[in-house]
Design a protein around this motif. Structure first.
Motif, PDB file in Angstrom:
ATOM      1  N   SER B 225       0.845  -1.191   0.000  1.00  0.00           N
ATOM      2  CA  SER B 225       0.000   0.000   0.000  1.00  0.00           C
ATOM      3  C   SER B 225       0.879   1.239   0.000  1.00  0.00           C
ATOM      4  O   SER B 225       2.057   1.168   0.347  1.00  0.00           O
ATOM      5  CB  SER B 225      -0.890   0.019   1.243  1.00  0.00           C
ATOM      6  N   VAL B 227       0.479   5.523   0.972  1.00  0.00           N
ATOM      7  CA  VAL B 227      -0.273   6.706   1.363  1.00  0.00           C
ATOM      8  C   VAL B 227       0.594   7.913   1.002  1.00  0.00           C
ATOM      9  O   VAL B 227       1.625   8.137   1.625  1.00  0.00           O
ATOM     10  CB  VAL B 227      -0.560   6.698   2.881  1.00  0.00           C
ATOM     11  N   PRO B 228       0.200   8.690  -0.011  1.00  0.00           N
ATOM     12  CA  PRO B 228       1.091   9.756  -0.501  1.00  0.00           C
ATOM     13  C   PRO B 228       1.477  10.722   0.606  1.00  0.00           C
ATOM     14  O   PRO B 228       0.655  11.111   1.409  1.00  0.00           O
ATOM     15  CB  PRO B 228       0.231  10.477  -1.560  1.00  0.00           C
ATOM     16  N   GLY B 229       2.720  11.055   0.650  1.00  0.00           N
ATOM     17  CA  GLY B 229       3.216  12.011   1.631  1.00  0.00           C
ATOM     18  C   GLY B 229       3.511  11.387   2.973  1.00  0.00           C
ATOM     19  O   GLY B 229       4.093  12.029   3.842  1.00  0.00           O
ATOM     20  N   GLN B 230       3.130  10.166   3.217  1.00  0.00           N
ATOM     21  CA  GLN B 230       3.297   9.601   4.551  1.00  0.00           C
ATOM     22  C   GLN B 230       4.048   8.289   4.615  1.00  0.00           C
ATOM     23  O   GLN B 230       5.062   8.197   5.296  1.00  0.00           O
ATOM     24  CB  GLN B 230       1.944   9.429   5.205  1.00  0.00           C
ATOM     25  N   GLN B 231       3.565   7.277   3.941  1.00  0.00           N
ATOM     26  CA  GLN B 231       4.277   6.008   4.078  1.00  0.00           C
ATOM     27  C   GLN B 231       3.966   5.072   2.923  1.00  0.00           C
ATOM     28  O   GLN B 231       3.005   5.228   2.216  1.00  0.00           O
ATOM     29  CB  GLN B 231       3.899   5.316   5.380  1.00  0.00           C
TER      30      GLN B 231
ATOM     31  N   ARG C  94      -2.406  17.048  -1.063  1.00  0.00           N
ATOM     32  CA  ARG C  94      -1.578  17.849  -0.170  1.00  0.00           C
ATOM     33  C   ARG C  94      -2.226  19.176   0.159  1.00  0.00           C
ATOM     34  O   ARG C  94      -2.103  19.667   1.281  1.00  0.00           O
ATOM     35  CB  ARG C  94      -0.223  18.089  -0.817  1.00  0.00           C
ATOM     36  N   PRO C 270       2.238  16.392   5.936  1.00  0.00           N
ATOM     37  CA  PRO C 270       2.250  16.167   4.490  1.00  0.00           C
ATOM     38  C   PRO C 270       1.381  17.145   3.713  1.00  0.00           C
ATOM     39  O   PRO C 270       0.383  16.777   3.128  1.00  0.00           O
ATOM     40  CB  PRO C 270       1.706  14.739   4.370  1.00  0.00           C
TER      41      PRO C 270
END
Lengths: 345, 591, 320
Positions: B225, B227-231, C94, C270
């Motif tokens: 999986s 999650v954009p910007g996070q993991q 974002r 983020p």
């Protein structure tokens, strides 16, 4: 407990002048040159002043023990009790320039070589933080005042024009303000820095960049002034003056502009610290003065490092001096505001 | 009626027996025709979940397009290559190719592939996938950066399928480090990517927003999986082709989670609080910070010594038009003077730089090959001690003098003053520049440090050549010298001090050209080594770069991480991700 | 109505102007995205050149601008060179994260600043005003970066708050109701940091505006009539002071997307901040352009709202 307002204003004036004197002749108050490195003493804590020596005798003039690396790991430095250096006032030391005109060698205080006195500790190259703060203050203060002056001047002029004349001029100026606020001025600064020839002294580059930021920053004061002028020009006294045949200039000068002084003063007292902070930001991004010239921005940039933040408390002192300066400006601004209000009523 | 019932029961039992037999023939059986590789680490406990922080997000998961380090790191655990460089020993070892032969003239390599291996989606791996992958890497229209590595003298290698499990690679000339070329070239699934490739949509495939079902790889993990910007989370590949010495299939880890944490300070904090298991590269200050609590918590902090990065000073020796930049050209008379450069090199306080900027966790260097490169470092290189007096004597012998104020004057009595450009985004390099400036002040040189944003700096260095001196760093991609050819060849595009020369400007640069070409086309390791030692000698004598220090590789792991064998080659801690496990406390044995 | 329509048209023209000027500025900064590749000895110059051609970077800026404009109208806003995908897909998630943070922080900041500023103005010259002024001065002096680092320090030392991020590693996959407390605790530090950054300035302006009004004769008159202080402040002084406050409100709304950049980078939120900083330094032009345009839209909207409110609140303003 409370001083009367006359005394208070004198005290204020005195503190402001004192702070700025430090900045004008930092060389006299600083024991060392800002670039003098002591590579065996990085991050040394502030030197302690002693009045009572190991035999229990009291000395009027304090003395210091130099630091040396400690054998065990308890602390990086210990005082070398075997050696002591008394403090001297009005001592000869490293040369410095006064107002760029003549060279002097007199310092307010110092100790004999090879002793070293670091009242505010040292940085990672063993440079005296106190000296760097005093020299750095000069640049930061200049940047702050210059930037704020540009912004206020441009903002006041354009705001007044925009509010007073209204119509298409107002539209044009306000749209341009929005344009200025929206632009990624960071790119502009990078571009300006990158096309400048390498030989410009970095102090000059910084001042140029601050001027750019200042000119770009006219939008906010301008909008505020415009709002006030818009409202003021329709007020009864303004209309009455016009009806009596006063010229536009007269109405502006005597009836409308005074209404803006409050906002302008608040803005001025706010902008100087903000432009000093702008210089700090520029230093963080690497657009500030180059080494070894210090500025408060570059001194604070050392705190970006987590281990410095947690281990070396004396590196916070530039931040404290910044706060002292800002408090003084704030005090000045509120006093001036109240004075202006007094005068008008 | 009774006969039908009996027949039905017979078939039911027959089917059940067949099903049982078929179940036993799955990939987890110990016996079988598959060619699984054996790992060397200690036996670990399966089922752990590893959490690692990355400085930025991977930009793409498409091996053809990836250029940045983070993408390559994630792609590295999702895919496998034919021949792999063991980061610990720095030598090649078989990976997807179990063995290979080299022809007598050194131009043909025949690789035997492992049999009965499957991709992470269960599809079989054959030579077709190898041929397909290399077709993509070599396709000019895809602009893959790997293409340049696969071309020798501008002639790309030719890939031929010999059978389902053997492939031949034809090189234009014998090439010394040929085996090392295969490391990092991921083998792609033709069954998934062939259609997008022929439709011209390969560049949109395998971006980070693609769904996990669209991927298939031969690496130890597969995408689970994002999650954009996070993991980003990866899960175990059940079809992975390696086993541990006891016969258990690898990897031990059930899942790997990458957290995106942009600042190093935040990464350190997360490690301290136990949220992450590994720290890939620390700077010296954070290392010291972590050391204070490490023994109590059982954490393993290791200083691996110098890596392959080298920091250096380079002076502008390009041939410039004196009409356009007369000041710069005048100063170049100093930069081209070998005595000037020797004096500068002698004045540098390398030990001080290592101590003050890196808290001692860096190594002074006098050449581009650092002590971390076990195979290629010339042991006889001189290491002259810092000496301001020696430097002054050399300058004097070159006709330089000092005026009454202590300023250095060149033979034409002009004061020596110049600027050193440094990237503003790297704090440590700015500090190195400050120290260098102070050192040169003691020679009487007036040096100004100019911080500049990185891309503007690169523009001046490579395009406009409008600079005087630059303090910068480079990282060798591999221990082998050949990938860095372009630094030493006169015609090389990163021949930084004098770009764009079709012919060598000096005799020693001509010799460098000759030596580098020779070592590239020799297959004998001992002969190559001798040639490269000579290269290092020439560089140390003529100082096109003034080498300063190489920062040590500093890593950290929680005590529960087993098989932790960090290395100085990228990816420092995850190169053996297939052997890592998360177990009881104390699993990480620190040297 | 005509006035509103005219302002909207002005706004659109402004956006066009901003985009053109930004594009020129961005092209003026030397260096491009692929320069870093050029420094890598393993990649040949011809590959770099062909990459530049493939992405159209070698063309002159008017051509690139026109292509970008068309892409923007389609909603894609160009192509990210780093991420190899349309910028739009990068932007929206974002932007939402940033807006969540800043709307909350701006709301809180105003809710704190107005009463505090009024309190200071009512007590101007007395010790409450001085102390309050000192506290705001101190907070104004601390650079946002240091504030962010101090909060990070607090989180690390006490363990009460998470050290950055928007969700914890298991929280991101939880169901909506499970997500909310996780999100909440992650919001605390960045929101508080932003409020500490924004409120002092607002307090100063509120104090200044209200103090100026409180000296006016009509307030004296109201006091003489025996009106209570609360009534005086909220029904008479505040509306008169609203002029500069409305302009500030316009700025607050306009800055919703840009004010949290540093905090987002330090506390690892983020949002748009880390994206735009990274893209700025990497010369990923179109990402920067898209963020600039989005911020400009907010700016224009904020100012438009402020102007309309000014017009509505002060009937004496005839020209707008």
């Amino acid at each position: 407990m409370s001083m009367n307002s006359g005394h208070r204003q004198l005290l204020l004036l005195f503190s402001l002048v004192l702070l700025h004197v430090f900045m004008v002749v930092p060389g006299f108050f600083a024991p060392y040159d800002y670039s003098e490195q002591n590579r065996e003493l990085p991050f040394s804590p502030p030197t302690r002043l002693h009045f009572i020596d190991s035999a229990g005798r009291f000395h009027l003039m304090p003395f210091i023990h130099p630091f040396r690396a400690s054998e065990d790991g308890s602390a990086p430095y210990v005082e070398d009790q075997a050696r002591a250096y008394p403090l001297h006032l009005l001592k000869d030391g490293a040369p410095y320039r006064v107002l760029g005109l003549w060279t002097a060698r007199l310092h307010l205080f110092g100790v004999e070589q090879p002793g070293r006195i670091f009242l505010f500790g040292t940085d990672d190259f063993g440079r005296d933080e106190l000296s760097r703060m005093l020299f750095g203050g000069r640049i930061s203060l200049l940047a702050g005042i210059l930037g704020a002056a540009m912004a206020i001047f441009a903002g006041a002029v354009l705001g007044v024009l925009s509010g007073f004349y209204g119509g298409w001029l107002d539209g044009l100026i306000m749209r341009t303000a929005e344009l200025f606020l929206a632009l990624p001025w960071l790119y502009l600064l990078f571009a300006v820095r990158a096309i400048l020839p390498l030989h410009i002294k970095t102090t000059q580059t910084l001042l140029l960049l601050i001027t750019v930021v200042g000119l770009v920053g006219w939008a906010r004061p301008g909008r505020l002034v415009r709002g006030i002028v818009l409202s003021a020009k329709e007020r009864n006294f303004a209309l009455a003056a016009k009806a009596m045949g006063a010229s536009n200039f007269h109405v502006l000068r005597w009836h409308i502009l005074p209404g803006t002084y409050g906002v302008l003063l608040t803005t001025a007292a706010l902008l100087v610290p903000q432009f000093i902070l702008a210089e700090v930001t520029l230093s963080f991004l690497g657009l500030g003065v180059g080494e070894p010239v210090p500025s408060w921005g570059s001194l604070l940039a050392e705190l970006q490092n987590y281990s410095v933040l947690t281990s070396y408390w004396w590196m916070y002192l530039p931040a404290c001096s910044l706060i002292v300066l800002f408090l003084t400006y704030h005090w000045a601004s509120t006093t001036l505001q109240d004075k202006v209000a007094e005068v008008r009523s | 009626m009774k006969a039908t019932a009996t027949r039905y029961r017979f078939w039911k039992w027959a089917l059940l027996v067949l099903a049982a037999l078929a179940g036993n023939m799955g990939p987890t059986a110990a016996a079988g025709p598959q060619d699984y590789a054996k790992s060397g680490g200690e036996t670990g406990e399966p089922g752990g979940k590893l959490v690692v922080a990355l400085r930025s997000e991977p930009k793409t998961l498409n091996p053809i397009l990836s250029v940045d380090v983070t993408s390559r790191e994630v792609i590295g655990v999702l895919n496998a290559d034919l021949i792999h460089i063991n980061r610990e020993t720095q030598r090649t070892e078989p990976a997807l190719a179990k063995s290979w032969t080299i022809s007598a003239d050194g131009t043909k390599y025949v690789l035997q592939l492992r049999r009965e291996i499957k991709f992470s989606d269960g599809a079989p791996f054959t030579a077709n996938d190898v041929v397909f992958s290399f077709e993509l890497y070599l396709d000019e229209k895809l602009h893959s950066p790997q293409r340049d590595l696969l071309a020798i003298d501008d002639k790309p290698i030719v890939v031929k399928k010999l059978s389902d499990y053997s492939v031949e690679f034809d090189l234009a000339k014998p090439y010394g480090p040929a085996e090392r070329l295969f490391d990092g070239l991921a083998i792609l699934p033709s069954h998934l990517l062939e259609k997008p490739y022929h439709d011209g949509k390969l560049q949109q495939s395998w971006s980070t927003s693609a769904r996990p079902e669209e991927f298939a790889g031969l690496g130890p993990f597969k995408l689970s999986s994002y999650v954009p910007g996070q993991q980003m989370t990866l899960q175990r590949n059940p079809y992975y082709w390696k086993k541990d010495p006891r016969g258990n299939s690898l990897p031990y880890l059930a899942a790997v989670t990458f957290l995106f944490v942009p600042t190093e300070d935040a990464q350190v904090i997360k490690f301290q609080s136990g949220e992450t298991h590994l720290l890939e590269r620390l700077n010296a200050d954070n290392f010291t910070l972590l050391q204070r609590g490490a023994t109590a918590k059982g954490q393993c902090l290791q200083d691996l010594g110098p890596g392959l990065e080298f920091q250096f000073l380079v002076f502008n020796q390009n041939h410039l038009d004196s009409g356009k930049a007369p000041d710069l050209v005048a100063k170049q008379s100093w930069f081209r003077d070998l005595k000037f450069r020797e004096a500068v090199s002698l004045a540098m306080d390398r030990k001080g730089m290592a101590r003050l900027v890196y808290s001692g966790r860096a190594t002074p260097i006098w050449g581009n090959v650092t002590p971390g490169n076990k195979l290629w470092l010339d042991p006889n290189l001189p290491h002259p001690e810092r000496s301001i007096e020696e430097a002054r004597k050399i300058l004097q012998s070159g006709g330089y003098s000092w005026n009454s104020g202590g300023t250095l004057l060149d033979p034409q009595k002009r004061p020596v003053t110049f600027t050193i450009m440094v990237s503003s985004s790297n704090v440590q390099r700015s500090k190195l520049a400050t120290l260098a400036q102070d050192d040169l002040k003691q020679l009487g040189m007036d040096v100004q440090v100019v911080p500049m944003e990185f891309r503007a700096l690169v523009d001046r260095l490579l395009n406009t050549k409008d600079y005087e001196a630059v303090l910068m760093n480079l990282v060798n991609g591999d221990v082998d010298p050949t990938p860095e050819m372009n630094l030493w060849l006169s015609s090389g595009e990163t021949h930084l001090w004098d770009l764009g020369e079709a012919h060598p400007a000096t005799p020693w640069e001509a010799e460098l050209d000759h030596l580098m070409e020779a070592q590239m086309t020799t297959n004998d390791p001992a002969a190559r080594r001798k040639l490269y030692y000579r290269v290092q000698e020439i560089v140390a004598q003529n100082l096109p770069f003034i080498f300063l220090v190489s920062p040590n590789i500093l890593v950290a792991a929680q005590s529960t991480v087993g098989n932790f064998h960090p290395a100085i080659l990228e990816p420092y801690v995850l190169w053996n991700a297939d052997e890592l496990f998360v177990g009881r406390a104390g699993a990480a044995k620190c040297q | 109505m005509v006035r509103v329509a005219r302002r909207i048209l002005h706004g659109l023209l402004l956006l066009l102007g901003v985009s053109t000027l930004s594009f020129v500025l961005v092209s003026a900064a030397p260096g491009n995205f692929f320069d870093e590749l050029k420094l890598n000895p393993q990649i040949s110059a011809s590959t770099v050149a062909s990459l530049k051609m493939a992405y159209g970077i070698d063309k002159p800026w008017p051509v690139r601008y026109e292509r970008w404009l068309r892409s923007a109208l389609r909603g894609e806003f160009g192509y990210s060179l780093s991420y190899r995908c349309p910028v739009g897909t990068l932007l929206w998630p974002r932007a939402q994260n940033t807006l969540l943070l800043t709307s909350l922080a701006t709301l809180l900041a105003w809710m704190i600043a107005v009463p505090w500023g009024i309190l200071e103005a009512l007590n101007r010259g007395k010790w409450l005003d001085r102390i309050g002024g000192g506290v705001t001065a101190i907070f104004l002096a601390i650079p946002e970066l240091v504030l962010g680092l101090l909060f990070l320090l607090l989180a690390a030392r006490t363990g009460w708050f998470p050290t950055g991020g928007m969700f914890s590693s298991h929280g991101a996959e939880a169901a909506l109701l499970g997500k909310l407390p996780d999100l909440g605790i992650h919001l605390v530090l960045p929101v508080v940091a932003l409020v500490f950054g924004a409120a002092p300035l607002l307090i100063r302006y509120v104090r200044s505006a209200v103090a100026a009004v409180l000296d006016a004769p009509f307030i004296e008159a109201a006091r003489g009539h025996g009106l209570s202080t609360t009534r005086i402040v909220y029904r008479h002084a505040l509306p008169a002071a609203a002029n500069s406050l409305i302009s500030l409100l316009g700025f607050s709304i306009g800055a919703l997307l840009s004010t949290s950049l540093i905090i987002e980078v330090v506390l690892d939120w983020p949002g748009l901040g880390p994206l735009v900083l990274e893209s700025l330094l990497a010369r990923d032009t179109y990402v920067v352009m898209a963020v600039v345009m989005l911020s400009s839209v907010f700016l224009v909207t904020g100012n438009l709202l402020a102007d309309l409110l000014l017009y509505a609140s002060d009937p004496r303003i005839r020209t707008v």
